[in-house]
Enzyme design. Structure first.
Site, PDB file in Angstrom:
ATOM      1  N   CYS A 115       0.823  -1.227   0.000  1.00 13.30           N
ATOM      2  CA  CYS A 115       0.000   0.000   0.000  1.00 13.30           C
ATOM      3  C   CYS A 115       0.849   1.266   0.000  1.00 13.30           C
ATOM      4  CB  CYS A 115      -0.926   0.020   1.211  1.00 13.30           C
ATOM      5  SG  CYS A 115      -1.989  -1.405   1.264  1.00 13.30           S
ATOM      6  N   HIS A 262      -3.715   7.140   1.269  1.00 15.88           N
ATOM      7  CA  HIS A 262      -3.954   5.826   0.657  1.00 15.88           C
ATOM      8  C   HIS A 262      -5.360   5.397   1.040  1.00 15.88           C
ATOM      9  CE1 HIS A 262      -4.119   1.651  -0.082  1.00 15.88           C
ATOM     10  NE2 HIS A 262      -3.987   1.314   1.185  1.00 15.88           N
ATOM     11  N   ASN A 292     -10.089  -0.528  -2.131  1.00 17.19           N
ATOM     12  CA  ASN A 292      -8.668  -0.325  -1.828  1.00 17.19           C
ATOM     13  C   ASN A 292      -7.851  -0.936  -2.977  1.00 17.19           C
ATOM     14  OD1 ASN A 292      -6.028  -0.613  -0.906  1.00 17.19           O
ATOM     15  ND2 ASN A 292      -6.609  -1.258   1.159  1.00 17.19           N
TER      16      ASN A 292
HETATM   17  O1  UT7 Z   1      -4.494  -1.029   2.803  1.00 14.33           O
HETATM   18  C1  UT7 Z   1      -3.553  -1.459   3.751  1.00 14.33           C
HETATM   19  C2  UT7 Z   1      -3.960  -1.132   5.117  1.00 14.33           C
HETATM   20  N1  UT7 Z   1      -5.217  -1.731   5.429  1.00 14.33           N
HETATM   21  C3  UT7 Z   1      -5.951  -1.238   6.375  1.00 14.33           C
HETATM   22  O2  UT7 Z   1      -5.566  -0.246   6.945  1.00 14.33           O
HETATM   23  C4  UT7 Z   1      -7.221  -1.949   6.761  1.00 14.33           C
HETATM   24  C5  UT7 Z   1      -7.395  -1.901   8.240  1.00 14.33           C
HETATM   25  N2  UT7 Z   1      -8.503  -2.675   8.753  1.00 14.33           N
HETATM   26  C6  UT7 Z   1      -9.812  -2.464   8.426  1.00 14.33           C
HETATM   27  O3  UT7 Z   1     -10.110  -1.647   7.575  1.00 14.33           O
HETATM   28  C7  UT7 Z   1     -10.859  -3.188   9.180  1.00 14.33           C
HETATM   29  O4  UT7 Z   1     -10.272  -3.898  10.254  1.00 14.33           O
HETATM   30  C8  UT7 Z   1     -11.701  -4.194   8.328  1.00 14.33           C
HETATM   31  C9  UT7 Z   1     -12.591  -3.411   7.370  1.00 14.33           C
HETATM   32  C10 UT7 Z   1     -10.795  -5.120   7.573  1.00 14.33           C
HETATM   33  C11 UT7 Z   1     -12.606  -5.027   9.230  1.00 14.33           C
HETATM   34  O5  UT7 Z   1     -13.433  -4.187   9.981  1.00 14.33           O
HETATM   35  P1  UT7 Z   1     -13.539  -4.390  11.564  1.00 14.33           P
HETATM   36  O6  UT7 Z   1     -14.496  -3.396  12.020  1.00 14.33           O
HETATM   37  O7  UT7 Z   1     -12.157  -4.335  12.139  1.00 14.33           O
HETATM   38  O8  UT7 Z   1     -14.170  -5.817  11.694  1.00 14.33           O
HETATM   39  P2  UT7 Z   1     -13.610  -7.139  12.411  1.00 14.33           P
HETATM   40  O9  UT7 Z   1     -12.525  -7.755  11.598  1.00 14.33           O
HETATM   41  O10 UT7 Z   1     -13.318  -6.829  13.846  1.00 14.33           O
HETATM   42  O11 UT7 Z   1     -14.873  -8.066  12.374  1.00 14.33           O
HETATM   43  C12 UT7 Z   1     -16.081  -7.729  13.063  1.00 14.33           C
HETATM   44  C13 UT7 Z   1     -17.148  -8.736  12.699  1.00 14.33           C
HETATM   45  C14 UT7 Z   1     -16.675 -10.182  12.872  1.00 14.33           C
HETATM   46  O12 UT7 Z   1     -17.791 -10.937  13.303  1.00 14.33           O
HETATM   47  P3  UT7 Z   1     -17.988 -11.298  14.862  1.00 14.33           P
HETATM   48  O13 UT7 Z   1     -16.754 -12.080  15.253  1.00 14.33           O
HETATM   49  O14 UT7 Z   1     -18.093 -10.001  15.576  1.00 14.33           O
HETATM   50  O15 UT7 Z   1     -19.238 -12.112  14.855  1.00 14.33           O
HETATM   51  C15 UT7 Z   1     -16.326 -10.606  11.460  1.00 14.33           C
HETATM   52  O16 UT7 Z   1     -16.448 -11.980  11.267  1.00 14.33           O
HETATM   53  O17 UT7 Z   1     -17.509  -8.599  11.313  1.00 14.33           O
HETATM   54  C16 UT7 Z   1     -17.371  -9.867  10.650  1.00 14.33           C
HETATM   55  N3  UT7 Z   1     -16.987  -9.629   9.277  1.00 14.33           N
HETATM   56  C17 UT7 Z   1     -17.876  -9.420   8.288  1.00 14.33           C
HETATM   57  N4  UT7 Z   1     -19.221  -9.412   8.286  1.00 14.33           N
HETATM   58  C18 UT7 Z   1     -19.826  -9.165   7.120  1.00 14.33           C
HETATM   59  C19 UT7 Z   1     -15.736  -9.537   8.759  1.00 14.33           C
HETATM   60  N5  UT7 Z   1     -15.809  -9.280   7.442  1.00 14.33           N
HETATM   61  C20 UT7 Z   1     -17.121  -9.205   7.131  1.00 14.33           C
HETATM   62  C21 UT7 Z   1     -17.820  -8.966   5.931  1.00 14.33           C
HETATM   63  N6  UT7 Z   1     -19.161  -8.955   5.961  1.00 14.33           N
HETATM   64  N7  UT7 Z   1     -17.187  -8.718   4.762  1.00 14.33           N
END
Ligand code: UT7
Length: 335
Positions: A115, A262, A292
């Site tokens: 990235c 980014h 992204n």
């Molecule tokens: O580009 C390089 C740098 N990248 C970044 O900076 C990305 C940084 N991270 C993020 O943007 C976020 O962490 C994500 C968008 C990847 C994920 O969002 P989050 O709010 O951190 O969600 P999470 O991973 O903590 O997951 C929360 C819940 C989980 O379910 P439970 O365990 O609470 O039941 C996941 O299983 O959301 C669930 N989940 C989804 N649900 C529906 C994860 N992905 C999805 C999805 N659709 N696509």
């Protein structure tokens, strides 16, 4: 010593639009979740059979940038191509771009900094120009994610985020040291390498082993991301590296004409915007439409901001990135 400045920008996005509703058909996700957590409404995926890839998209973006710069491809002295999804394991995609643009034998280098790739590539181009070694440098960010994503529910936290596309800029020498790239700031922290990674194809597992394994449960061929950990590091590093640039240039936050972060997650960009007290007019986001696109996200956004007249001579532009490695960086540009 010379300065370097950007004299042409271009972008290319595949035509195939993939909405959140389209993703709902192949995995357990929802438009609400994706919009709320990432800001993304749609992204572009290369359609199989369209014969597009990292080099071809890079070439299309480059041709626009070259035309706007009003220079011939043959006047390019160096090509730098940032990508994490090269067409081949080797050689890099830079040489494929060079061949397609019919530039006989200029150096063509791939920058593998994920990235942060475009920021690293700009900083590298700047150094080559500053020392006088090269005059005109073509800098490209191009990514083809969609062919390598796990489009089942198993990969949903990563697969809903990434999109395909390319952006390019032409840089040249200027003798006015008050314009162009004023400073660049690069960092990495390898202890977090695996927190955002794709480790499947690696030299610890050469081809015969990979072929005989053929294990459908092997997810090491898909990108992995420890989302929350990456998120927390991203907001800290974005803030630090923008502050580093402001300190070096002596600019205050309210002098920033355009911050192009980014496009990792709209919530990250909004956090950074708030942290520096910037208005909506001072920050450019297009993750809503393209997702992204890693190394391509900054040059695509830069091109759109320029096309919309939001970057004009005199604008103070800040580019900032964070990503896999971890790597991060910023570039301060007096347009
Ligand atoms: O580009 C390089 C740098 N990248 C970044 O900076 C990305 C940084 N991270 C993020 O943007 C976020 O962490 C994500 C968008 C990847 C994920 O969002 P989050 O709010 O951190 O969600 P999470 O991973 O903590 O997951 C929360 C819940 C989980 O379910 P439970 O365990 O609470 O039941 C996941 O299983 O959301 C669930 N989940 C989804 N649900 C529906 C994860 N992905 C999805 C999805 N659709 N696509």
């Amino acid at each position: 010593m010379f300065n370097s400045k950007i004299i042409g920008v271009g972008k290319y996005l595949p035509k195939n639009v993939v909405s959140n509703a389209d993703l709902e058909k192949t995995m357990d996700t929802s438009n609400e979740w994706i919009v709320e957590r990432t800001g993304i409404q749609e992204r572009r995926h290369i359609k199989k059979g369209d014969n597009d890839g990292v080099a071809t998209m890079g070439v299309k973006a480059s041709k626009i940038a070259l035309e706007r710069a009003n220079i011939n491809a043959q006047d390019i002295d160096l090509i730098l191509l940032a990508t994490l999804s090269p067409d081949y394991y080797f050689p890099g995609s830079g040489v494929l771009v060079q061949d397609a643009l019919e530039i006989p034998d200029c150096p063509a280098m791939d920058i593998r900094m994920q990235c942060s790739g475009f920021v690293y590539a700009l900083a590298t181009a700047d150094q080559f120009i500053k020392t006088g070694m090269y005059k005109n440098v073509l800098v490209i960010g191009s990514e083809y994610h969609s062919g390598g994503l796990d489009m089942t529910s198993r990969g949903r936290n990563v697969s809903v985020i990434f999109g395909d596309g390319a952006g390019a800029v032409v840089m040249t020498r200027t003798e006015n040291n008050k314009e162009g790239i004023l400073s660049s700031h690069l960092h990495s922290e390898g202890k977090h390498a695996k927190e955002l990674s794709l480790i499947g194809p690696n030299t610890g597992r050469w081809v015969p082993e990979i072929i005989t394994e053929n294990d459908p449960e092997d997810i090491s061929y898909y990108p992995y991301m420890n989302g929350q950990f990456v998120f927390k590091n991203a907001i800290v590093r974005f803030t630090e590296v923008i502050n580093e640039g402001l300190k070096k240039t002596g600019w205050s936050a309210n002098e920033i004409g355009m911050l192009i972060p980014h496009q990792a997650n709209l919530r990250i960009a909004q956090f950074v915007q708030k942290k520096f007290g910037l208005s909506d007019d001072q920050v450019y986001n297009n993750i809503q439409r393209y997702g992204n696109t890693t190394a391509a996200s900054i040059p695509i956004a830069l091109t759109e901001a320029w096309e919309e007249g939001k970057i004009v001579p005199g604008t103070k532009v800040v580019l900032a990135a964070f990503g896999s490695g971890f790597t991060w960086g910023s570039v301060m540009i007096q347009w």
